[in-house]
Design a protein around this motif. Structure first.
Motif, PDB file in Angstrom:
ATOM      1  N   GLU A  37     -41.294  40.907 -30.197  1.00 40.29           N
ATOM      2  CA  GLU A  37     -41.754  42.273 -30.432  1.00 40.29           C
ATOM      3  C   GLU A  37     -43.229  42.344 -30.804  1.00 40.29           C
ATOM      4  N   ASN A  38     -43.751  41.285 -31.433  1.00 39.58           N
ATOM      5  CA  ASN A  38     -45.068  41.401 -32.050  1.00 39.58           C
ATOM      6  C   ASN A  38     -46.116  40.390 -31.589  1.00 39.58           C
ATOM      7  N   SER A  39     -45.749  39.391 -30.812  1.00 37.51           N
ATOM      8  CA  SER A  39     -46.742  38.386 -30.423  1.00 37.51           C
ATOM      9  C   SER A  39     -47.797  39.009 -29.510  1.00 37.51           C
ATOM     10  N   TYR A  40     -48.968  38.403 -29.517  1.00 40.66           N
ATOM     11  CA  TYR A  40     -50.084  38.938 -28.732  1.00 40.66           C
ATOM     12  C   TYR A  40     -49.759  38.942 -27.238  1.00 40.66           C
ATOM     13  N   ASN A  41     -49.131  37.884 -26.771  1.00 38.85           N
ATOM     14  CA  ASN A  41     -48.834  37.774 -25.334  1.00 38.85           C
ATOM     15  C   ASN A  41     -47.814  38.821 -24.885  1.00 38.85           C
ATOM     16  N   LYS A  46     -46.424  43.890 -22.129  1.00 38.17           N
ATOM     17  CA  LYS A  46     -45.834  45.237 -22.159  1.00 38.17           C
ATOM     18  C   LYS A  46     -46.872  46.288 -21.759  1.00 38.17           C
ATOM     19  N   ASN A  47     -48.120  46.062 -22.162  1.00 32.61           N
ATOM     20  CA  ASN A  47     -49.182  46.969 -21.717  1.00 32.61           C
ATOM     21  C   ASN A  47     -49.392  46.884 -20.212  1.00 32.61           C
ATOM     22  N   ASP A  48     -49.214  45.677 -19.651  1.00 26.46           N
ATOM     23  CA  ASP A  48     -49.321  45.524 -18.198  1.00 26.46           C
ATOM     24  C   ASP A  48     -48.257  46.352 -17.486  1.00 26.46           C
ATOM     25  N   ILE A  49     -47.062  46.418 -18.066  1.00 23.07           N
ATOM     26  CA  ILE A  49     -45.994  47.236 -17.475  1.00 23.07           C
ATOM     27  C   ILE A  49     -46.380  48.711 -17.506  1.00 23.07           C
ATOM     28  N   THR A 164     -42.996  35.928 -19.945  1.00 22.61           N
ATOM     29  CA  THR A 164     -43.769  35.821 -21.187  1.00 22.61           C
ATOM     30  C   THR A 164     -42.838  35.709 -22.387  1.00 22.61           C
ATOM     31  N   GLU A 165     -41.755  36.472 -22.373  1.00 23.82           N
ATOM     32  CA  GLU A 165     -40.800  36.399 -23.478  1.00 23.82           C
ATOM     33  C   GLU A 165     -40.146  35.011 -23.555  1.00 23.82           C
ATOM     34  N   LEU A 166     -39.813  34.438 -22.398  1.00 24.65           N
ATOM     35  CA  LEU A 166     -39.240  33.087 -22.386  1.00 24.65           C
ATOM     36  C   LEU A 166     -40.244  32.064 -22.915  1.00 24.65           C
ATOM     37  N   GLN A 167     -41.490  32.192 -22.504  1.00 23.81           N
ATOM     38  CA  GLN A 167     -42.524  31.281 -22.989  1.00 23.81           C
ATOM     39  C   GLN A 167     -42.776  31.474 -24.481  1.00 23.81           C
ATOM     40  N   THR A 168     -42.684  32.714 -24.932  1.00 23.25           N
ATOM     41  CA  THR A 168     -42.858  32.991 -26.360  1.00 23.25           C
ATOM     42  C   THR A 168     -41.749  32.350 -27.163  1.00 23.25           C
ATOM     43  N   ARG A 169     -40.522  32.424 -26.658  1.00 19.91           N
ATOM     44  CA  ARG A 169     -39.400  31.778 -27.346  1.00 19.91           C
ATOM     45  C   ARG A 169     -39.657  30.291 -27.503  1.00 19.91           C
ATOM     46  N   GLU A 170     -40.076  29.632 -26.420  1.00 18.82           N
ATOM     47  CA  GLU A 170     -40.329  28.190 -26.478  1.00 18.82           C
ATOM     48  C   GLU A 170     -41.485  27.871 -27.430  1.00 18.82           C
ATOM     49  N   SER A 248     -48.220  32.347 -33.038  1.00 12.91           N
ATOM     50  CA  SER A 248     -47.079  32.519 -32.128  1.00 12.91           C
ATOM     51  C   SER A 248     -46.294  33.794 -32.453  1.00 12.91           C
ATOM     52  N   LEU A 249     -46.243  34.137 -33.742  1.00 10.39           N
ATOM     53  CA  LEU A 249     -45.508  35.332 -34.160  1.00 10.39           C
ATOM     54  C   LEU A 249     -46.302  36.609 -33.940  1.00 10.39           C
ATOM     55  N   GLY A 250     -47.630  36.469 -33.813  1.00 16.02           N
ATOM     56  CA  GLY A 250     -48.469  37.654 -33.661  1.00 16.02           C
ATOM     57  C   GLY A 250     -48.885  38.251 -34.996  1.00 16.02           C
ATOM     58  N   THR A 251     -48.918  37.436 -36.055  1.00 17.91           N
ATOM     59  CA  THR A 251     -49.335  37.895 -37.380  1.00 17.91           C
ATOM     60  C   THR A 251     -50.637  37.205 -37.763  1.00 17.91           C
ATOM     61  N   PRO A 252     -51.390  37.758 -38.729  1.00 15.59           N
ATOM     62  CA  PRO A 252     -52.614  37.085 -39.191  1.00 15.59           C
ATOM     63  C   PRO A 252     -52.322  35.668 -39.650  1.00 15.59           C
ATOM     64  N   ILE A 253     -53.253  34.762 -39.399  1.00 18.94           N
ATOM     65  CA  ILE A 253     -52.981  33.340 -39.643  1.00 18.94           C
ATOM     66  C   ILE A 253     -52.773  33.020 -41.121  1.00 18.94           C
ATOM     67  N   GLU A 254     -53.233  33.885 -42.022  1.00 17.07           N
ATOM     68  CA  GLU A 254     -53.075  33.627 -43.451  1.00 17.07           C
ATOM     69  C   GLU A 254     -51.776  34.222 -44.009  1.00 17.07           C
ATOM     70  N   THR A 255     -50.961  34.821 -43.160  1.00 20.54           N
ATOM     71  CA  THR A 255     -49.689  35.388 -43.630  1.00 20.54           C
ATOM     72  C   THR A 255     -48.786  34.300 -44.187  1.00 20.54           C
TER      73      THR A 255
END
Length: 469
Positions: A37-41, A46-49, A164-170, A248-255
């Protein structure tokens, strides 16, 4: 009153700070769902869609009615003069006088003109023209092909999002596993350092009593120094591993993140030999679907080039009004406006392009042939990758079982050598070998657990298994 205000401000600051620093608690499955839901990729895909959906409507709207309006205003700073043959008038002198009166010129000031011509100015100094035009495309082969192509592009964008979702899972599984590896490595290294410090202290006491050599102490100090260096390195890697997981999660690196799954439990839960016997159907794989749509886009491109040899037909309706004046009086109610309207049909027939269209069509056919080659290559490659992933996954399970057994054996061997060393039966070299073997097997065991998790993720992608949502 001031104390109350200070207490309130301190409480608010404390609550805000706690809310900002509250860590995320995530299991592996929760991390995967969060990343999808939140990763950059995934956000980008989703914006491409969305962009592809707008592209479909953009193409569709080309064949729908188009309305445009235009307003033209002209003000002649100096009006052009036209020369008319004087012979066209019955009374040339009268016309000349009329012209002189019109221009306010005398005979001496009248501009010289070629003999037999009269200088005249037509129209008013200012004019304005407003019009509205309705256009409708009646037939265009390239429009029909373009409409199909835009829908194919939308389908490709949706499939790219699925990939992209499959790659994100991996990626999340690997990043999550790497964090757990560093955490486990820190625990093991700290435990080994603690044991080694005790051994060193005991060895020093024995040396002080003259029962062993200084070399034995030095050997233990070397090993202890190496372990401390490894621990410092892993501690630094731990910070990087958490930052990579955040990316990978799409959150700031210091989270701050707390992982609720353990490496051991994930390794055990990811052992599923049933996947090895899973039947693979390449036609359902996302890469094969993407390759099929790529071929379809090349086919449509060829049809587009072919359609450019067909005629195109369009129609339009125009309605306008025009006003003329020597001064800017167009906003006055008594200004005269002259209406006009036009209906037209336009037929464009391509006849000869010096074989340019034929050349483009041949290029499109070549591209289609290449897409057929790539489609066949994708089929063969996916079959091979599935077999390879099954083999590597099965091997990772075997290595995990072996490493789990070996680490137990290495612990017993090291313990026996330690007892023998302090009893004076074995040398420090024998103890060093046992310790190094134990440390190596411990790392092999940790890595084998990560391999089971990572290889299963690779196999799931190779088999195109859906993501559990």
């Amino acid at each position: 009153m001031k104390k109350i205000i200070l207490v309130c401000l301190s409480t608010c600051f404390f609550l805000i700070t706690n809310a900002q620093e509250k860590p995320k608690k995530l299991s592996l499955n929760e991390a995967i769902k969060f990343a999808i839901e939140n990763s950059y990729n995934t956000k980008a895909s989703k914006n491409d869609i969305k962009s592809a959906e707008e592209k479909v409507w953009e193409t569709t709207s080309t064949g729908l009615p188009q309305i445009s309006a235009a307003v033209d205003y002209q003000n002649f700073l100096k009006q052009p003069v036209s020369l008319l043959p004087a012979a066209a008038f019955d009374n040339t002198s009268a016309v000349v006088e009329t012209v002189e009166d019109y221009f306010g010129l005398t005979a001496s000031s009248t501009p010289s003109v070629p003999e037999g011509f009269l200088p005249l100015t037509f129209g008013t100094k200012q004019n304005i023209n407003a019009s509205v035009t309705l256009r409708q495309l009646l037939f265009d082969g390239s429009y029909l092909v373009g409409l199909q192509a835009s829908r194919t592009f939308l389908k490709i964008s949706k499939q790219a999002n699925e990939k992209t979702e499959l790659q994100t899972r991996e990626a999340v599984i690997n990043a999550y596993g790497n964090v757990l590896v560093t955490e486990n490595s820190i625990v093991i290294l700290e435990k080994n350092i603690k044991v080694l410090k005790k051994n060193l202290n005991d060895a020093k006491k024995i040396y002080e009593n003259g029962f062993n050599e200084e070399e034995d102490i030095e050997q233990l100090e070397i090993t202890l120094g190496n372990l401390k260096n490894q621990l410092n390195s892993v501690l630094r890697m731990k910070v990087i591993a958490y930052q990579m997981l955040n990316i990978s999660l799409g959150t700031p690196i210091e989270t701050k993140i707390i992982l609720t799954d353990s490496l051991d439990s994930l390794a055990e839960s990811n052992i599923n030999l049933g996947l090895v016997s899973e039947t693979f159907n390449y036609s359902n794989h996302i890469d094969f679907k993407i390759a099929e749509n790529d071929r379809e886009s090349k086919r449509l491109l060829m049809r587009l080039e072919q359609s450019k040899a067909l005629p195109s037909l369009s129609a339009f309706v125009n309605y306008g009004a025009q006003a003329n004046s020597d001064t800017f009086s167009f906003l006055k109610s008594d200004q005269n406006w002259y209406n006009s309207s036009l209906l037209g049909v336009s037929l464009n027939i391509p006849i000869f392009s010096s074989f340019g269209r034929a050349s483009k069509t041949k290029q499109a056919k070549i591209a289609l042939e290449t897409a057929d080659f790539r489609l066949e290559e994708t089929k063969q490659r996916l079959n091979l990758l599935a077999r390879k992933a099954k083999s590597e996954y099965q091997l990772s399970i075997e290595n995990y079982n072996t490493a789990k057994k070996n680490v137990g054996l290495a612990e017993r061997i090291e313990k026996k050598q330690r007892i023998k060393f302090f009893e004076g039966i074995s040398s420090s070299f024998d103890l060093l070998q046992a310790q190094n073997q134990l440390y190596s097997q411990q790392q092999n065991y940790i890595q084998s657990m990560l391999n089971v998790i990572a290889k299963k993720a690779t196999l799931e992608n190779a088999l195109n298994l859906p993501i559990k949502k």
